[in-house]
Write an enzyme that holds these catalytic residues in place. Structure first.
Site, PDB file in Angstrom:
ATOM      1  N   LYS A 150       4.155 -10.187 -32.790  1.00  0.00           N
ATOM      2  CA  LYS A 150       4.332  -9.791 -31.390  1.00  0.00           C
ATOM      3  C   LYS A 150       3.677 -10.799 -30.451  1.00  0.00           C
ATOM      4  O   LYS A 150       4.304 -11.286 -29.502  1.00  0.00           O
ATOM      5  CB  LYS A 150       3.717  -8.402 -31.155  1.00  0.00           C
ATOM      6  CG  LYS A 150       3.678  -7.977 -29.684  1.00  0.00           C
ATOM      7  CD  LYS A 150       2.997  -6.635 -29.514  1.00  0.00           C
ATOM      8  CE  LYS A 150       1.511  -6.747 -29.311  1.00  0.00           C
ATOM      9  NZ  LYS A 150       1.117  -6.814 -27.886  1.00  0.00           N
ATOM     10  N   ARG A 165       0.071  -7.302 -20.428  1.00  0.00           N
ATOM     11  CA  ARG A 165      -0.806  -8.432 -20.135  1.00  0.00           C
ATOM     12  C   ARG A 165      -0.118  -9.786 -20.324  1.00  0.00           C
ATOM     13  O   ARG A 165      -0.315 -10.706 -19.542  1.00  0.00           O
ATOM     14  CB  ARG A 165      -2.019  -8.343 -21.055  1.00  0.00           C
ATOM     15  CG  ARG A 165      -2.932  -9.550 -20.983  1.00  0.00           C
ATOM     16  CD  ARG A 165      -4.134  -9.285 -20.158  1.00  0.00           C
ATOM     17  NE  ARG A 165      -4.889 -10.489 -19.907  1.00  0.00           N
ATOM     18  CZ  ARG A 165      -5.510 -10.754 -18.770  1.00  0.00           C
ATOM     19  NH1 ARG A 165      -5.446  -9.904 -17.792  1.00  0.00           N
ATOM     20  NH2 ARG A 165      -6.197 -11.854 -18.603  1.00  0.00           N
ATOM     21  N   ARG A 198     -10.416  -8.285 -18.816  1.00  0.00           N
ATOM     22  CA  ARG A 198      -9.566  -9.407 -19.189  1.00  0.00           C
ATOM     23  C   ARG A 198      -9.046 -10.148 -17.955  1.00  0.00           C
ATOM     24  O   ARG A 198      -7.851 -10.201 -17.687  1.00  0.00           O
ATOM     25  CB  ARG A 198      -8.392  -8.923 -20.055  1.00  0.00           C
ATOM     26  CG  ARG A 198      -8.865  -8.242 -21.321  1.00  0.00           C
ATOM     27  CD  ARG A 198      -7.835  -8.250 -22.406  1.00  0.00           C
ATOM     28  NE  ARG A 198      -6.832  -7.229 -22.218  1.00  0.00           N
ATOM     29  CZ  ARG A 198      -5.845  -7.007 -23.071  1.00  0.00           C
ATOM     30  NH1 ARG A 198      -5.713  -7.741 -24.144  1.00  0.00           N
ATOM     31  NH2 ARG A 198      -4.970  -6.054 -22.855  1.00  0.00           N
ATOM     32  N   PRO A 199      -9.929 -10.741 -17.154  1.00  0.00           N
ATOM     33  CA  PRO A 199      -9.517 -11.361 -15.898  1.00  0.00           C
ATOM     34  C   PRO A 199      -8.724 -12.647 -16.104  1.00  0.00           C
ATOM     35  O   PRO A 199      -8.651 -13.180 -17.209  1.00  0.00           O
ATOM     36  CB  PRO A 199     -10.854 -11.645 -15.212  1.00  0.00           C
ATOM     37  CG  PRO A 199     -11.814 -11.820 -16.330  1.00  0.00           C
ATOM     38  CD  PRO A 199     -11.367 -10.870 -17.399  1.00  0.00           C
ATOM     39  N   MET A 200      -8.157 -13.146 -14.998  1.00  0.00           N
ATOM     40  CA  MET A 200      -7.314 -14.339 -15.036  1.00  0.00           C
ATOM     41  C   MET A 200      -8.089 -15.602 -14.694  1.00  0.00           C
ATOM     42  O   MET A 200      -7.502 -16.670 -14.572  1.00  0.00           O
ATOM     43  CB  MET A 200      -6.153 -14.164 -14.048  1.00  0.00           C
ATOM     44  CG  MET A 200      -5.083 -13.194 -14.482  1.00  0.00           C
ATOM     45  SD  MET A 200      -4.101 -13.831 -15.846  1.00  0.00           S
ATOM     46  CE  MET A 200      -3.232 -15.182 -15.040  1.00  0.00           C
ATOM     47  N   ASP A 201      -9.403 -15.524 -14.537  1.00  0.00           N
ATOM     48  CA  ASP A 201     -10.140 -16.683 -14.036  1.00  0.00           C
ATOM     49  C   ASP A 201     -10.045 -17.903 -14.949  1.00  0.00           C
ATOM     50  O   ASP A 201      -9.967 -19.042 -14.470  1.00  0.00           O
ATOM     51  CB  ASP A 201     -11.610 -16.325 -13.766  1.00  0.00           C
ATOM     52  CG  ASP A 201     -12.304 -15.696 -14.966  1.00  0.00           C
ATOM     53  OD1 ASP A 201     -11.616 -15.322 -15.929  1.00  0.00           O
ATOM     54  OD2 ASP A 201     -13.547 -15.579 -14.936  1.00  0.00           O
ATOM     55  N   LEU A 202     -10.007 -17.694 -16.263  1.00  0.00           N
ATOM     56  CA  LEU A 202      -9.914 -18.829 -17.178  1.00  0.00           C
ATOM     57  C   LEU A 202      -8.559 -19.528 -17.064  1.00  0.00           C
ATOM     58  O   LEU A 202      -8.474 -20.758 -17.180  1.00  0.00           O
ATOM     59  CB  LEU A 202     -10.159 -18.374 -18.617  1.00  0.00           C
ATOM     60  CG  LEU A 202     -11.553 -17.803 -18.900  1.00  0.00           C
ATOM     61  CD1 LEU A 202     -11.609 -17.205 -20.299  1.00  0.00           C
ATOM     62  CD2 LEU A 202     -12.617 -18.872 -18.739  1.00  0.00           C
ATOM     63  N   ASP A 249      -8.246  -7.290 -32.899  1.00  0.00           N
ATOM     64  CA  ASP A 249      -7.082  -6.406 -33.017  1.00  0.00           C
ATOM     65  C   ASP A 249      -7.031  -5.645 -34.348  1.00  0.00           C
ATOM     66  O   ASP A 249      -6.117  -4.859 -34.565  1.00  0.00           O
ATOM     67  CB  ASP A 249      -5.786  -7.198 -32.829  1.00  0.00           C
ATOM     68  CG  ASP A 249      -5.466  -7.432 -31.364  1.00  0.00           C
ATOM     69  OD1 ASP A 249      -6.115  -6.824 -30.499  1.00  0.00           O
ATOM     70  OD2 ASP A 249      -4.548  -8.239 -31.081  1.00  0.00           O
ATOM     71  N   ILE A 256     -15.343  -9.243 -28.272  1.00  0.00           N
ATOM     72  CA  ILE A 256     -14.216  -9.830 -27.537  1.00  0.00           C
ATOM     73  C   ILE A 256     -13.877  -9.010 -26.291  1.00  0.00           C
ATOM     74  O   ILE A 256     -13.813  -9.527 -25.186  1.00  0.00           O
ATOM     75  CB  ILE A 256     -12.969  -9.955 -28.439  1.00  0.00           C
ATOM     76  CG1 ILE A 256     -13.326 -10.703 -29.726  1.00  0.00           C
ATOM     77  CG2 ILE A 256     -11.843 -10.652 -27.696  1.00  0.00           C
ATOM     78  CD1 ILE A 256     -13.789 -12.129 -29.525  1.00  0.00           C
TER      79      ILE A 256
END
Length: 422
Positions: free
Chosen positions: A22, A94, A123-127, A308, A330
């Site tokens: 997936k 996501r 789980r932010p988008m900053d990276l 996971d 994580i």
């Protein structure tokens, strides 16, 4: 709303075919946005998340066709009509944020909603943003959308990520394929899904080296062409079904499984008293003798123990001999399955990012509720080993990551059925 009814009925024996990954497929599909020529994926999993990504790509004007009962996905982005990924689609998953890098690289602009998905942490988008900005992108957050532009095109750069994020690595690598010059991405994630993405991009004409290591080098090219690529085996589905005979007894062969995908996980199973061997067609799993032994687990980026598989491993530890400590490094909020397992008689104490599990002789069937994708299947595994009936509700989470779970478990002797909701 559908639910799944599981009745514990002893050992499992037989074969389970493992689908394409997936997380790999959801990464490969946005790669079509990098080229005007067709991209075809084979061994695709048949999941609701794949349908969501299909809808997102189609909303941008891409042509996406599902062939051979969904196992082949044919895509073409020769005439896109939009570079805006709307909230109504992105909020569902996501991985939708993976259109950002390709759109920005090919068109010099993109507007992408902040994403959704399982409720397992911020789980932010900053990276992602930091990496794309290092390539010369200008990105602004307005009204819940990332507005990105690169008027003069993206330019190669040396960038070191603060954390080895899988999604950010994928977004940056895809963007860098069409950037001018050379990009060196340090502290890159090493997951097999990234290796699979790079193999596909290379077939499309990208010049990339170092995948599978912590430093990836991308030499930008003017354009990418079409390709056909087979999606790698799903290591999380593989690990999940490896746990079925571990928790229930019996012997199950996982068709298409490869040890290289799950080495750290297989090592933990071996330490717990579960035999894992490679076969001509995949991998065979069976308990060595009697009850499994408690082992400690710390989730880490690949090649460490996968986050996971933490929930599923906890289900196994619930009936192990001794006490195990599972530490989640994580994602925060990833022990929401623990209270549900306790309802089944498990002995679990959670303190922050650590769960202490003291094994019990047997679990008891109970009505439980899935809180996210991996939690849902952990409750099914627990139900397979429990006395009596377990009803798992809110199984729509399950459909996002496991195809034909009832059919596959029935095939090895499990007593399991899906109950249609009203």
């Amino acid at each position: 709303m559908d639910s799944i009814l599981v009745t514990g009925n002893g050992p499992l024996n037989g074969q389970i075919p493992i689908a394409g990954a997936k997380n790999a497929c959801l990464t490969l599909m946005p790669a079509t946005l990098l080229s005007e020529e067709p991209l075809t994926l084979t061994n695709a999993p048949r999941l609701s998340d794949i349908k969501t990504m299909t809808a997102l790509l189609q909303s941008l004007g891409a042509e996406v066709s599902s062939l051979q009962d969904g196992q082949v996905i044919a895509m073409s982005s020769h005439s896109l009509t939009s570079q805006t990924a709307d909230y109504d689609i992105v909020r569902k998953m996501r991985a939708s944020n993976l259109v950002l890098g390709p759109l920005l690289a090919r068109f010099g602009q993109a507007v992408v909603s902040l994403p959704g998905g399982c409720a397992i942490g911020a789980r932010p988008m900053d990276l992602h943003v930091e990496g794309l900005e290092a390539l010369g992108a200008e990105i602004e957050l307005k009204d819940g959308y990332l507005h990105a532009k690169a008027p003069g095109g993206l330019k190669g750069a040396v960038h070191e990520m603060r954390f080895a994020s899988v999604g950010a690595t994928e977004n940056i690598v895809m963007a860098a394929t069409l950037a001018k010059g050379t990009t060196v991405l340090k502290n890159a994630a090493r997951e097999p899904e990234i290796v699979d993405l790079v193999e596909c991009l290379r077939k499309m004409g990208a010049q990339i080296s170092g995948e599978g290591s912590s430093t990836i080098e991308i030499q930008g090219v003017d354009r990418l062409h079409g390709a056909t690529h087979q999606v790698v085996t799903d290591r999380i589905e593989l690990g999940t079904y490896m746990l079925a005979p571990a928790i229930c007894g019996g012997e199950v062969e996982l068709l298409g499984g490869r040890m290289a995908l799950v080495e750290s996980f297989a090592a933990k199973l071996d330490a717990a008293g579960v035999s894992v061997t490679e076969t001509q067609n995949g991998m065979k799993v069976a308990r060595k003798n009697g009850r499994v032994q408690a082992v400690d687990v710390v989730t880490e980026p690949f090649p460490g123990f996968p986050t996971d598989l933490q929930a599923q491993m906890m289900a196994l530890m619930c009936t192990a001999e001794g006490t195990s400590v599972l530490e989640e490094r994580i994602f925060e909020n990833r022990f929401m399955h623990a209270p549900e397992l306790v309802r089944m008689g498990a002995n679990i104490e959670v303190h922050g990012g650590t769960a202490t599990v003291t094994g019990v002789e047997t679990l008891k069937g109970a009505p439980v509720m899935a809180t996210d994708l991996r939690a849902s299947v952990s409750l099914i595994l627990a139900g397979l080993a429990a006395e009596g009936e377990t009803t798992v509700s809110r199984v729509y989470h399950l459909d996002r990551g496991y195809e034909h779970v009832v059919r596959k478990l029935e095939g090895v002797g499990a007593k399991i059925e899906r109950i249609k909701g009203e």
